[in-house]
Design a protein around this motif. Structure first.
Motif, short mmCIF file in Angstrom:
data_model
loop_
_atom_site.label_atom_id
_atom_site.label_comp_id
_atom_site.label_asym_id
_atom_site.label_seq_id
_atom_site.Cartn_x
_atom_site.Cartn_y
_atom_site.Cartn_z
N THR A 115 -67.40 11.91 2.06
CA THR A 115 -67.15 11.02 2.72
C THR A 115 -67.08 9.65 1.72
OG1 THR A 115 -68.77 11.06 5.10
CG2 THR A 115 -67.39 8.73 4.84
N TYR A 116 -68.19 10.06 0.88
CA TYR A 116 -67.65 8.59 0.22
C TYR A 116 -66.46 8.68 -0.60
CZ TYR A 116 -68.43 5.88 -4.89
OH TYR A 116 -68.17 5.35 -6.31
N ARG A 117 -65.98 9.91 -1.23
CA ARG A 117 -64.06 10.23 -1.45
C ARG A 117 -63.39 9.36 -0.42
NH1 ARG A 117 -63.58 14.92 -5.26
NH2 ARG A 117 -65.46 14.81 -6.78
N ALA A 118 -63.80 9.35 0.07
CA ALA A 118 -62.76 9.35 1.66
C ALA A 118 -62.82 7.15 1.83
CB ALA A 118 -63.67 8.97 3.31
N PHE A 119 -63.78 7.61 1.27
CA PHE A 119 -64.08 5.96 1.48
C PHE A 119 -62.73 5.16 -0.10
CE2 PHE A 119 -66.28 2.17 -1.19
CZ PHE A 119 -66.05 1.67 -0.30
N LEU A 120 -63.14 5.64 -0.71
CA LEU A 120 -62.29 5.11 -2.16
C LEU A 120 -61.15 5.20 -1.37
CD1 LEU A 120 -64.59 6.51 -5.51
CD2 LEU A 120 -64.33 4.38 -5.13
N HIS A 121 -60.89 6.15 -1.54
CA HIS A 121 -58.77 6.08 -1.47
C HIS A 121 -58.19 5.70 0.75
CE1 HIS A 121 -60.17 10.73 -2.83
NE2 HIS A 121 -59.94 9.70 -3.89
N GLY A 122 -59.48 4.92 0.55
CA GLY A 122 -58.99 3.95 1.30
C GLY A 122 -58.36 4.51 2.35
N ARG A 123 -59.14 5.91 3.48
CA ARG A 123 -59.06 6.26 4.36
C ARG A 123 -60.33 5.34 5.28
NH1 ARG A 123 -61.64 10.02 7.90
NH2 ARG A 123 -59.91 11.09 9.27
N ALA A 422 -68.75 -17.12 0.54
CA ALA A 422 -68.45 -16.78 2.22
C ALA A 422 -67.81 -15.66 2.06
CB ALA A 422 -68.47 -17.54 3.19
N LEU A 423 -66.60 -15.74 2.14
CA LEU A 423 -65.02 -14.47 1.63
C LEU A 423 -66.46 -13.73 1.25
CD1 LEU A 423 -62.74 -14.01 2.64
CD2 LEU A 423 -61.61 -15.09 0.63
N ASP A 424 -66.60 -14.06 -0.03
CA ASP A 424 -67.26 -12.77 -0.87
C ASP A 424 -68.22 -11.27 -0.34
OD1 ASP A 424 -65.47 -12.97 -3.14
OD2 ASP A 424 -66.62 -13.95 -4.21
N ILE A 425 -69.34 -12.70 0.29
CA ILE A 425 -70.45 -11.81 1.12
C ILE A 425 -69.55 -11.08 2.49
CG2 ILE A 425 -71.77 -12.38 2.57
CD1 ILE A 425 -72.85 -15.26 0.92
N LEU A 426 -69.12 -11.46 2.81
CA LEU A 426 -67.68 -10.23 4.44
C LEU A 426 -67.46 -9.17 3.54
CD1 LEU A 426 -67.01 -13.56 7.01
CD2 LEU A 426 -68.79 -12.40 6.88
N GLY A 427 -66.66 -9.59 2.74
CA GLY A 427 -66.47 -8.64 2.11
C GLY A 427 -67.86 -7.62 1.82
N GLU A 428 -68.33 -8.03 1.61
CA GLU A 428 -69.84 -6.83 1.38
C GLU A 428 -69.95 -5.62 2.28
OE1 GLU A 428 -73.00 -9.32 0.04
OE2 GLU A 428 -72.32 -9.66 -1.35
N ILE A 429 -69.52 -6.54 3.36
CA ILE A 429 -70.00 -5.48 5.20
C ILE A 429 -68.60 -5.19 5.21
CG2 ILE A 429 -69.70 -5.70 6.63
CD1 ILE A 429 -71.19 -8.59 6.85
N THR A 430 -67.31 -4.79 4.93
CA THR A 430 -66.56 -3.99 4.61
C THR A 430 -66.31 -3.25 3.57
OG1 THR A 430 -64.86 -5.35 3.73
CG2 THR A 430 -65.36 -4.93 6.62
N GLY A 431 -66.85 -3.46 2.41
CA GLY A 431 -66.48 -3.03 0.87
C GLY A 431 -65.55 -3.93 -0.21
N GLU A 432 -64.64 -5.00 0.89
CA GLU A 432 -63.51 -4.86 0.90
C GLU A 432 -64.69 -5.75 -1.28
OE1 GLU A 432 -60.72 -6.21 2.83
OE2 GLU A 432 -62.34 -6.20 4.37
N THR A 433 -65.06 -6.19 -1.33
CA THR A 433 -66.15 -6.75 -2.16
C THR A 433 -66.98 -5.77 -2.95
OG1 THR A 433 -65.83 -8.68 -1.04
CG2 THR A 433 -66.77 -8.39 -2.93
N MET A 434 -66.53 -5.11 -3.24
CA MET A 434 -67.44 -4.08 -4.21
C MET A 434 -68.45 -4.44 -4.66
SD MET A 434 -64.83 -1.51 -3.58
CE MET A 434 -65.61 0.19 -4.79
N ASN A 435 -70.03 -3.70 -4.39
CA ASN A 435 -70.67 -4.11 -4.41
C ASN A 435 -71.59 -2.77 -4.92
OD1 ASN A 435 -73.56 -4.46 -4.99
ND2 ASN A 435 -73.72 -6.52 -4.68
#
Length: 450
Positions: A115-123, A422-435
């Motif tokens: 599933t991690y690879r599915a996430f990394l590849h944008g699926r 605020a934009l970066d923090i919300l990105g943490e939820i979807t993973g768009e802001t990589m942490n």
């Protein structure tokens, strides 16, 4: 997770005996490794996304009669080449096939690495990945519904809508700074303030960790009442089997006893408790303490009263100072002794009359208990998992900081700092802001093979 260029392998089905087990590969060399250990009966190459009959081999030795499927990138779960061997469900056989795959160039997958690879590849995004694990662990129809909504992007779309609005505010802010003669700063500040408050309100209204916990774990219902009030009989009647010991001797229940049943897809965790009363019995005292803890943590507190006897001090003591959410009048087959005046002291609390041994009142009570759970799929519970709620609340703090800076007459460009936060923090939820820490924490909870 590192070594993402490796081809990984793992058992995708639970360990133990079964009719079929699945061993999965993902990575660039999946097809090559598969063809070293699987021989199609008809010969030739495998056609993508079609099950093929053949045998698993170790050199020239046949290991098992099996089916195999190859899913070439990008049309696979991970968007890499993925291969599966569907073999007989023997632990020893699965281990041998895994060893064959490892010997031919694969490595063992880490927990959640597919599933991690599915996430990394944008699926999928991070919330959808969490939805996958939520589905695997779902113990009720309500939990499955919540997982499906999350897997299909319900959380993602809610969060992205808020992020898009914040991006729009940042764009308007940049225009006001870069073109002060064309854009009125005061008007821009007022618009940003109003939008920040609206986004904040929508995020806060969408946060309901209780709804997520109840969907995933079930509604916690605790029965309380004096000894011999009929709690154990009620538990047995609600779950439909003789789980609790029932006698005429007061104080039979010495510990908490929890069993589950489902109503309209909702899991209800029903806990029977020791009757709360003053006692010198050391074991019963421990039971009373556990009952008090269960009452404090319950979603619904059900006071069970013996309708054939007047209310006494032990009935009130059994609540441990807490108010009941439901009152059950047990033993309705006996002459009633409780008066409406006696019950009025509890306030406007739903009352159900039952006879547990005869099953009377059980359906009414089950549906009443289920009504205490949040509505399934409610818009007010878009963010119901603890990680999502915590991030949304931090984003709301940043939005409020932006509002305060405007109210205090600070330069308008200072808002950009808070809006970007605020934009970066919300990105943490979807993973768009990589942490990396958050991502590793999410996938560490996955099972191997998913």
């Amino acid at each position: 997770m590192d070594n993402q260029c490796d081809t990984i392998a793992a058992q995708a089905t639970p360990a133990g005996e079964g009719g079929v087990a699945i061993v999965r590969l993902s990575g660039t060399h999946s097809e090559k490794i598969l063809m070293r250990v699987f021989r199609p009966k008809a010969g030739g190459m495998l056609e993508s996304r079609r099950l093929t009959y053949g045998v698993v081999v170790d050199g020239e030795q046949i290991v098992d009669e099996a089916m195999a499927v190859l899913m070439r990138a990008p049309h696979s779960y991970t968007r890499e080449d993925v291969a599966e061997i569907h073999c007989h469900g023997s632990d020893a056989l699965v281990r041998r096939i895994l060893f064959l795959l490892l010997a031919n160039g694969a490595r063992m997958a880490k927990p959640g690495e597919f599933t991690y690879r599915a996430f990394l590849h944008g699926r999928i995004d991070l919330t959808q990945a969490e939805g996958v694990m939520r589905m695997i662990r779902a113990g009720s129809e309500r939990a499955m519904s919540a997982a499906i909504r999350q897997m299909e992007g319900g959380v993602s779309s809610f969060v992205r809508a808020a992020r898009e609005e914040i991006v729009g505010l940042l764009a308007g802010l940049a225009a006001a700074i870069d073109f002060p003669d064309e854009v009125e700063e005061t008007q821009t500040a007022a618009q940003i303030r109003a939008s920040c408050m609206a986004i904040r309100e929508r995020l806060l209204n969408g946060c309901d960790p209780r709804a997520g916990r109840i969907a995933d774990e079930g509604l916690s219902v605790v029965l309380c009442g004096r000894p011999n009030a009929g709690k154990s009989s009620l538990l047995n009647a609600l779950i439909g089997c003789e789980r609790a010991i029932v006698t005429d001797i007061p104080g039979t229940t010495r510990d908490t006893l929890t069993e589950s049943f489902q109503v309209n897809g909702l899991r209800i965790n029903l806990t029977d408790t020791a009757g709360l009363r003053a006692t010198e019995d050391a074991v019963e005292k421990m039971g009373v303490q556990r009952a008090q803890r269960a009452l404090r943590d319950a979603d619904v507190r059900v006071l069970v009263l013996d309708s054939s006897a007047p209310i006494c001090a032990d009935d009130l003591a059994s609540l441990d100072g807490l108010s009941p959410d439901v009152i059950v009048l047990s033993k309705s087959d006996l002459p009633p002794m409780l008066t409406s005046n006696a019950l009025s002291s509890f306030g406007n609390v739903p009352i159900v009359t039952v006879c547990a041994p005869l099953g009377e009142g059980m359906d009414e009570l089950r549906h009443l208990l289920a009504s205490f759970a949040p509505a399934d799929g409610s818009e007010s519970a878009m963010l119901s998992q603890a990680r999502h709620v915590e991030a949304a609340q931090r984003a709301c703090v940043s939005l409020l900081d932006a509002v305060h800076s405007i109210d205090e007459g600070m330069p308008i460009d200072l808002c950009a700092v808070d809006l970007s936060a605020a934009l970066d923090i919300l990105g943490e939820i979807t993973g768009e802001t990589m942490n990396e820490h958050v991502i590793d924490e999410v996938f560490s909870r996955f099972c191997v093979g998913k």
